[in-house]
Write an enzyme that holds these catalytic residues in place. Structure first.
Site, PDB file in Angstrom:
ATOM      1  N   SER A 143       0.862  -1.196   0.000  1.00 16.00           N
ATOM      2  CA  SER A 143       0.000   0.000   0.000  1.00 16.00           C
ATOM      3  C   SER A 143       0.893   1.239   0.000  1.00 16.00           C
ATOM      4  O   SER A 143       1.894   1.279   0.697  1.00 16.00           O
ATOM      5  CB  SER A 143      -0.866   0.030   1.262  1.00 16.00           C
ATOM      6  OG  SER A 143      -1.650  -1.129   1.333  1.00 16.00           O
ATOM      7  N   HIS A 145      -1.958 -10.577   2.585  1.00 12.05           N
ATOM      8  CA  HIS A 145      -1.619 -10.313   3.992  1.00 12.05           C
ATOM      9  C   HIS A 145      -2.123 -11.424   4.905  1.00 12.05           C
ATOM     10  O   HIS A 145      -3.101 -12.101   4.591  1.00 12.05           O
ATOM     11  CB  HIS A 145      -2.247  -8.983   4.452  1.00 12.05           C
ATOM     12  CG  HIS A 145      -1.778  -7.799   3.680  1.00 12.05           C
ATOM     13  ND1 HIS A 145      -2.336  -7.439   2.471  1.00 12.05           N
ATOM     14  CD2 HIS A 145      -0.809  -6.889   3.944  1.00 12.05           C
ATOM     15  CE1 HIS A 145      -1.716  -6.358   2.021  1.00 12.05           C
ATOM     16  NE2 HIS A 145      -0.790  -6.002   2.892  1.00 12.05           N
ATOM     17  N   HIS A 149      -4.218  -3.267  -4.830  1.00 13.62           N
ATOM     18  CA  HIS A 149      -3.231  -4.331  -5.071  1.00 13.62           C
ATOM     19  C   HIS A 149      -3.707  -5.147  -6.283  1.00 13.62           C
ATOM     20  O   HIS A 149      -4.649  -5.933  -6.182  1.00 13.62           O
ATOM     21  CB  HIS A 149      -3.108  -5.243  -3.854  1.00 13.62           C
ATOM     22  CG  HIS A 149      -2.442  -4.597  -2.680  1.00 13.62           C
ATOM     23  ND1 HIS A 149      -1.312  -5.125  -2.070  1.00 13.62           N
ATOM     24  CD2 HIS A 149      -2.722  -3.455  -2.008  1.00 13.62           C
ATOM     25  CE1 HIS A 149      -0.955  -4.346  -1.072  1.00 13.62           C
ATOM     26  NE2 HIS A 149      -1.793  -3.323  -1.005  1.00 13.62           N
ATOM     27  N   TYR A 184      -3.705 -10.921   7.619  1.00 19.21           N
ATOM     28  CA  TYR A 184      -5.048 -10.577   8.104  1.00 19.21           C
ATOM     29  C   TYR A 184      -6.151 -10.938   7.105  1.00 19.21           C
ATOM     30  O   TYR A 184      -7.330 -10.944   7.452  1.00 19.21           O
ATOM     31  CB  TYR A 184      -5.149  -9.092   8.506  1.00 19.21           C
ATOM     32  CG  TYR A 184      -4.882  -8.081   7.411  1.00 19.21           C
ATOM     33  CD1 TYR A 184      -5.794  -7.859   6.382  1.00 19.21           C
ATOM     34  CD2 TYR A 184      -3.717  -7.326   7.413  1.00 19.21           C
ATOM     35  CE1 TYR A 184      -5.556  -6.941   5.379  1.00 19.21           C
ATOM     36  CE2 TYR A 184      -3.453  -6.398   6.421  1.00 19.21           C
ATOM     37  CZ  TYR A 184      -4.376  -6.211   5.411  1.00 19.21           C
ATOM     38  OH  TYR A 184      -4.115  -5.305   4.426  1.00 19.21           O
ATOM     39  N   GLU A 185      -5.767 -11.239   5.869  1.00 16.83           N
ATOM     40  CA  GLU A 185      -6.770 -11.694   4.900  1.00 16.83           C
ATOM     41  C   GLU A 185      -7.106 -13.173   5.099  1.00 16.83           C
ATOM     42  O   GLU A 185      -7.986 -13.697   4.426  1.00 16.83           O
ATOM     43  CB  GLU A 185      -6.258 -11.467   3.471  1.00 16.83           C
ATOM     44  CG  GLU A 185      -6.137  -9.989   3.107  1.00 16.83           C
ATOM     45  CD  GLU A 185      -5.419  -9.783   1.782  1.00 16.83           C
ATOM     46  OE1 GLU A 185      -6.097  -9.735   0.749  1.00 16.83           O
ATOM     47  OE2 GLU A 185      -4.182  -9.677   1.782  1.00 16.83           O
ATOM     48  N   ASN A 197       0.923   7.734   8.547  1.00 22.71           N
ATOM     49  CA  ASN A 197       0.187   8.347   9.671  1.00 22.71           C
ATOM     50  C   ASN A 197       1.016   8.203  10.944  1.00 22.71           C
ATOM     51  O   ASN A 197       1.784   7.243  11.065  1.00 22.71           O
ATOM     52  CB  ASN A 197      -1.152   7.627   9.872  1.00 22.71           C
ATOM     53  CG  ASN A 197      -0.961   6.141  10.085  1.00 22.71           C
ATOM     54  OD1 ASN A 197      -0.730   5.389   9.123  1.00 22.71           O
ATOM     55  ND2 ASN A 197      -1.013   5.704  11.323  1.00 22.71           N
ATOM     56  N   HIS A 231      -8.061   3.645   7.038  1.00 20.32           N
ATOM     57  CA  HIS A 231      -7.377   3.089   5.873  1.00 20.32           C
ATOM     58  C   HIS A 231      -7.384   4.094   4.721  1.00 20.32           C
ATOM     59  O   HIS A 231      -6.443   4.159   3.937  1.00 20.32           O
ATOM     60  CB  HIS A 231      -8.048   1.776   5.462  1.00 20.32           C
ATOM     61  CG  HIS A 231      -7.325   1.057   4.371  1.00 20.32           C
ATOM     62  ND1 HIS A 231      -5.991   0.689   4.468  1.00 20.32           N
ATOM     63  CD2 HIS A 231      -7.721   0.638   3.136  1.00 20.32           C
ATOM     64  CE1 HIS A 231      -5.617   0.097   3.357  1.00 20.32           C
ATOM     65  NE2 HIS A 231      -6.646   0.053   2.527  1.00 20.32           N
ATOM     66  N   SER A 238       2.746  -6.292   7.574  1.00 21.12           N
ATOM     67  CA  SER A 238       3.273  -7.103   6.459  1.00 21.12           C
ATOM     68  C   SER A 238       4.790  -7.191   6.500  1.00 21.12           C
ATOM     69  O   SER A 238       5.415  -6.897   7.519  1.00 21.12           O
ATOM     70  CB  SER A 238       2.841  -6.469   5.128  1.00 21.12           C
ATOM     71  OG  SER A 238       3.498  -5.234   4.942  1.00 21.12           O
TER      72      SER A 238
END
Ligand code: HPA
Length: 279
Positions: free
Chosen positions: A30, A86, A61, A88-89, A237, A249, A214
């Protein structure tokens, strides 16, 4: 235990696209997707054609392996993986690091991993960059757990995960392109929720300068495969508790987009330089 997919099949597909492997591969996270747009692409291989590659589901992506050049004067071919999967996916670490095994099998010797990250170090501003000097793997798992890949070592030394030669080249590219490039320790967490202010406070005490979801599993597998590794965060951020506003996000994507022109300049300059051979 799941039967492992052989990375040779996908490596052969890449070899059909380009017989000679480029010296450098770049994984776009990202905030770095616009590098793909800045490239002169000569061949594109969708991940769907690369056996065993997980499909990314995160917006932006695209899921393609791109061969081509960056910058008007460079004739050096690079291979860009546009998009990553990722943890988390829902992927296992074994699945999401599989593309790294394919790149190694294909003959890639140097890899630059990129991502978006929250800044823990209070000197970091949104839109600036950080090169990894080291990492904290707080995902709670190790990608080398499980069946040992054929011909690979089990116990991998990580005392110098991020290659000093590549890091020096990145610093030189940053000076040339007037890019603010910090150095620091990246902490990987599983996500997908952002951290609490208490977690960020704890991570700061443990020596982390930036935080994300990641890159670290890929770096560990790349080291097992003998690749030279560099990694780069776009600080999108200030991390939770440091930021005055709630994290989103959308903000991560927006800042990544704004910083992408600079990211393209930095990576174009870096990729035009001389790449060392693998260890
Ligand atoms: N935390 C974790 N991952 C991130 C952040 C963050 O603040 N910003 C971008 N990716």
């Amino acid at each position: 235990m799941r039967r492992q997919v052989n990375p040779k099949t996908a490596a052969d597909t890449l070899r059909r696209a380009s017989k000679l492997p480029p010296r450098l591969a770049i994984v776009l996270g990202s905030g770095f997707q616009s590098i793909a747009q800045a490239m002169t692409v000569t061949r594109a291989v969708p991940y769907a054609k690369l056996t065993g590659f997980p499909r990314p589901t995160v917006a932006g992506h695209t899921g393609q392996a791109l061969f081509g050049t960056l910058g008007s004067s460079s004739k050096k071919e690079i291979l860009v993986l546009s998009g990553r999967a990722h943890y988390y996916e829902g992927h296992s670490l074994e699945t999401l690091t599989f593309p790294i095994r394919v790149l190694a099998e294909y003959g890639i010797e140097n890899i630059l991993l990129t991502n978006a990250a929250g800044g823990i170090n209070k000197k970091f501003r949104a839109g600036e960059f950080m090169q990894f000097t080291d990492h904290l793997n707080f995902i709670g798992e190790n990608p080398l757990r499980g069946t040992l890949a054929k011909g690979r070592e089990r116990f991998i030394d990580l005392s110098q995960t991020y290659d000093p030669v590549l890091n020096k080249a990145l610093q030189a590219a940053a000076r040339k392109t007037k890019t603010k490039l910090h150095r620091g320790v990246y902490c990987a967490l599983s996500g997908p929720s952002y951290e609490t202010p208490a977690e960020i406070c704890a991570l700061a005490k443990l020596g982390a300068n930036a935080v994300g979801m990641s890159t670290v599993p890929e770096a560990i597998v790349a080291r097992q495969c003998g690749l030279r590794v560099a990694a780069l965060s776009c600080i999108t951020n200030p991390a939770a508790g440091i930021s005055k506003t709630p994290l989103s996000h959308l903000e991560v994507l927006e800042i990544g987009e704004q910083a992408s022109t600079q990211a393209a300049k930095l990576i174009t300059e870096f990729s035009a330089g001389k790449m060392p051979a693998a260890h």
